[in-house]
Design an enzyme around this catalytic site. Structure first.
Site, short mmCIF file in Angstrom:
data_model
loop_
_atom_site.label_atom_id
_atom_site.label_comp_id
_atom_site.label_asym_id
_atom_site.label_seq_id
_atom_site.Cartn_x
_atom_site.Cartn_y
_atom_site.Cartn_z
N SER A 1 56.60 65.70 113.20
CA SER A 1 56.92 65.25 111.83
C SER A 1 58.13 64.49 111.72
O SER A 1 59.20 64.93 112.00
CB SER A 1 57.29 66.69 110.86
OG SER A 1 56.01 67.46 110.80
N CYS B 1 50.68 73.34 102.81
CA CYS B 1 51.54 74.31 103.62
C CYS B 1 52.33 75.14 102.49
O CYS B 1 52.96 74.74 101.74
CB CYS B 1 52.62 73.44 104.34
SG CYS B 1 53.37 74.54 105.24
N CYS C 1 43.74 75.59 110.42
CA CYS C 1 45.25 75.43 110.03
C CYS C 1 45.82 76.66 110.17
O CYS C 1 45.60 77.58 109.14
CB CYS C 1 45.39 74.30 108.92
SG CYS C 1 47.04 74.15 108.48
N CYS D 1 59.63 79.95 106.48
CA CYS D 1 60.13 78.99 107.44
C CYS D 1 61.73 78.67 107.07
O CYS D 1 61.88 78.77 105.89
CB CYS D 1 59.49 77.54 107.37
SG CYS D 1 59.76 76.34 108.48
N HIS E 1 58.60 61.57 109.32
CA HIS E 1 58.97 61.49 107.73
C HIS E 1 59.73 60.61 107.08
O HIS E 1 60.12 60.13 106.06
CB HIS E 1 59.19 62.90 107.18
CG HIS E 1 57.99 63.89 107.33
ND1 HIS E 1 56.89 63.93 107.41
CD2 HIS E 1 58.12 65.24 107.78
CE1 HIS E 1 56.07 64.92 107.65
NE2 HIS E 1 56.96 65.89 107.63
N GLY F 1 55.36 77.82 108.69
CA GLY F 1 56.19 78.04 110.08
C GLY F 1 56.50 76.80 110.63
O GLY F 1 55.63 75.83 110.83
N HIS G 1 51.33 65.88 98.71
CA HIS G 1 50.83 66.63 97.64
C HIS G 1 51.64 66.87 96.69
O HIS G 1 52.72 67.53 97.01
CB HIS G 1 49.84 67.87 97.95
CG HIS G 1 49.10 68.32 96.57
ND1 HIS G 1 49.79 68.79 95.55
CD2 HIS G 1 47.98 67.71 96.15
CE1 HIS G 1 48.96 68.94 94.62
NE2 HIS G 1 47.72 68.13 94.74
N CYS H 1 58.57 70.72 101.02
CA CYS H 1 57.66 71.67 101.43
C CYS H 1 57.64 72.96 100.93
O CYS H 1 58.73 73.56 100.86
CB CYS H 1 57.86 71.75 103.08
SG CYS H 1 56.74 73.05 103.84
N GLU I 1 49.18 82.30 105.69
CA GLU I 1 47.93 81.57 105.36
C GLU I 1 47.26 80.86 106.45
O GLU I 1 47.76 80.76 107.45
CB GLU I 1 48.39 80.24 104.19
CG GLU I 1 49.22 80.77 103.10
CD GLU I 1 49.77 79.58 102.41
OE1 GLU I 1 50.33 79.87 101.30
OE2 GLU I 1 49.76 78.30 102.94
N CYS J 1 62.47 71.90 104.66
CA CYS J 1 62.16 70.37 104.39
C CYS J 1 61.79 70.17 102.93
O CYS J 1 61.28 71.17 102.28
CB CYS J 1 60.77 69.85 105.19
SG CYS J 1 61.18 69.94 107.02
N1 SAH Z 1 56.97 73.21 110.92
C1 SAH Z 1 55.66 72.18 111.25
C2 SAH Z 1 54.58 72.58 110.90
C3 SAH Z 1 54.45 72.54 109.35
S1 SAH Z 1 53.23 72.11 108.28
C4 SAH Z 1 56.17 70.71 111.19
O1 SAH Z 1 56.97 70.65 110.26
O2 SAH Z 1 55.57 69.88 111.82
C5 SAH Z 1 52.57 70.50 108.78
C6 SAH Z 1 52.84 69.15 108.18
O3 SAH Z 1 52.71 69.23 106.68
C7 SAH Z 1 54.15 68.81 108.31
O4 SAH Z 1 54.49 67.51 108.59
C8 SAH Z 1 55.00 69.01 107.01
O5 SAH Z 1 56.11 68.15 106.87
C9 SAH Z 1 53.86 68.42 106.11
N2 SAH Z 1 54.00 68.99 104.65
C10 SAH Z 1 54.41 70.06 104.41
N3 SAH Z 1 54.32 70.26 102.90
C11 SAH Z 1 53.67 68.97 102.40
C12 SAH Z 1 53.21 68.35 101.35
N4 SAH Z 1 53.45 69.18 99.89
N5 SAH Z 1 52.53 67.23 101.21
C13 SAH Z 1 52.26 66.63 102.46
N6 SAH Z 1 52.52 66.98 103.72
C14 SAH Z 1 53.46 68.21 103.70
#
Ligand code: SAH
Length: 366
Positions: A226, A341, A115, A122, A228, A171, A298, A129, A102, A126
């Site tokens: 990240s 993502c 993006c 991946c 969190h 990823g 989200h 995600c 994507e 997490c």
């Molecule tokens: N692997 C990298 C890039 C991934 S996506 C990383 O983890 O940083 C970028 C960001 O989007 C990350 O902080 C990830 O935790 C976040 N993310 C993934 N799914 C999400 C969701 N449903 N809502 C909010 N943030 C999300």
């Protein structure tokens, strides 16, 4: 004349422009052609991308044919596109082996942020995600990463020209460092895509060797981590990678990084959004002078988590700010197009095991 099998042709898009130039100069010299033509071809690779060798109209038909025999100029196949009412566009690209990735284009005033994905799937899982839930398929090559930006320049009707890049698609970029490192060169090099290093952000869970490798690059690429959760106990439940790269070591790496880092903090209702979390997060951010981005979760495809309500996010932001930290709430984009993502691929292809398609999504712009 029989054409060579694909595998024996050199992919000009998978190497930095200097190397492409060298390969082309050797090829031209062997044919008795002037070597300045290498520069003309290099120009068609990224700066004003050509759809194929035939489109390189300042070269003779004969030379274009010979180039096509010797070199490969692969494309990514555009499978689907979704458009959000807010202007965000999300693309699903298919790779040569059938994998799908994507790319999201987010317009914001003068800026156009892309993006991009660095892996198909991946491995990190997490908890909230959608990409993590589908599992790891494979690393992308440098060309497949930078090629996402190239393909949008090749859109037939209205090309999309990126001003900013965030590695926040599918990823973990720092688990695919060799290809990501070359892709960074392709994105930034003036003879390639020419996007300023400070407009290119790598987002990572905190892969320590990757952070060291990124820091060693002379260009001012940006780093987002990240976080969190502000404790190992909580972070470990959300991000299994915390066992390998615990918080203290990630914070230490952020402190050593010679440029200012951003913390990403996706807000999970009732999980990581209490006042004590804000205080602990502020302490960590102060420790390495990080900027904090609070990301609204989200809910689509997020496996039982619920977003923190907007007023809760504001209170959390104020509390982090009161701790002496620069902090912002990211705006959600593409809410109507499954732009978070991994969500578009999940809709199209399904994760394993399959689940119902998601209705919504978002993207947060660094
Ligand atoms: N692997 C990298 C890039 C991934 S996506 C990383 O983890 O940083 C970028 C960001 O989007 C990350 O902080 C990830 O935790 C976040 N993310 C993934 N799914 C999400 C969701 N449903 N809502 C909010 N943030 C999300």
């Amino acid at each position: 004349m029989t054409s060579l099998p694909v595998s024996s042709r050199q992919n000009l898009l998978d190497v930095p422009p200097d190397e492409a130039r060298r390969l082309l100069e050797a090829f031209l010299a062997a044919r008795g052609e002037p070597t300045y033509r290498a520069g003309q071809v290099v120009d068609w690779l990224w700066r004003r991308p050509a759809a194929d060798f035939a489109a390189m109209t300042n070269l003779s038909a004969d030379l274009r044919g010979a180039l096509a025999e010797a070199f490969d100029l692969p494309r990514l196949t555009r499978l689907t596109e979704q458009r959000s009412a807010d202007g965000t566009r999300k693309f699903l690209f298919q790779l040569a082996d059938g994998q799908a990735i994507e790319t999201v284009a987010i317009p914001d005033g003068d800026r156009m942020t892309l993006c991009i994905s660095s892996q198909a799937g991946c491995a990190l899982k997490c908890a909230f995600c959608a990409t993590g839930a589908m599992g790891f398929q494979r690393n992308l090559s440098a060309f497949e990463i930078a090629g996402q930006v190239r393909e949008l320049l090749l859109l037939p009707d209205a090309p999309i020209k990126a001003t900013n890049i965030v590695f926040m698609g599918m990823g973990e970029p720092l688990m695919n460092w060799p290809a990501v490192s070359t892709a960074l060169t392709l994105l930034n090099h003036p003879e390639a895509l020419g996007i300023g290093a400070r407009h290119i952000t790598i987002s990572t869970v905190g892969v320590l060797p990757g952070i060291v490798a990124l820091a060693a690059r002379p260009e001012q690429f940006r780093l987002a981590i990240s976080i969190h959760a502000p404790s190992d106990a909580l972070r470990g439940t959300l991000m299994p990678v915390n066992v390998k790269y615990p918080l203290a070591e990630v914070i230490d790496a952020a402190r050593r990084f010679d440029r200012r880092v951003t913390f990403e903090y996706t807000m999970l209702g009732g999980v990581n959004d209490r006042p004590e979390h804000a205080d602990a997060l502020a302490a960590l951010a102060r420790d390495c002078q990080a900027f904090v981005n609070l990301i609204p979760l989200h809910p689509g495809g997020t496996m039982g988590f619920t977003p923190t309500p907007p007023e809760g996010m504001q209170a959390f932001r104020r509390r982090v700010a009161a701790g002496g930290v620069e902090v912002a709430i990211r705006r959600s984009r593409g809410l109507d197009i499954a732009a978070a993502c991994g969500q578009l691929r999940v809709e199209r292809i399904g994760r394993r095991p399959p689940r119902p398609p998601q209705q919504h999504g978002h993207v947060d712009v660094a």
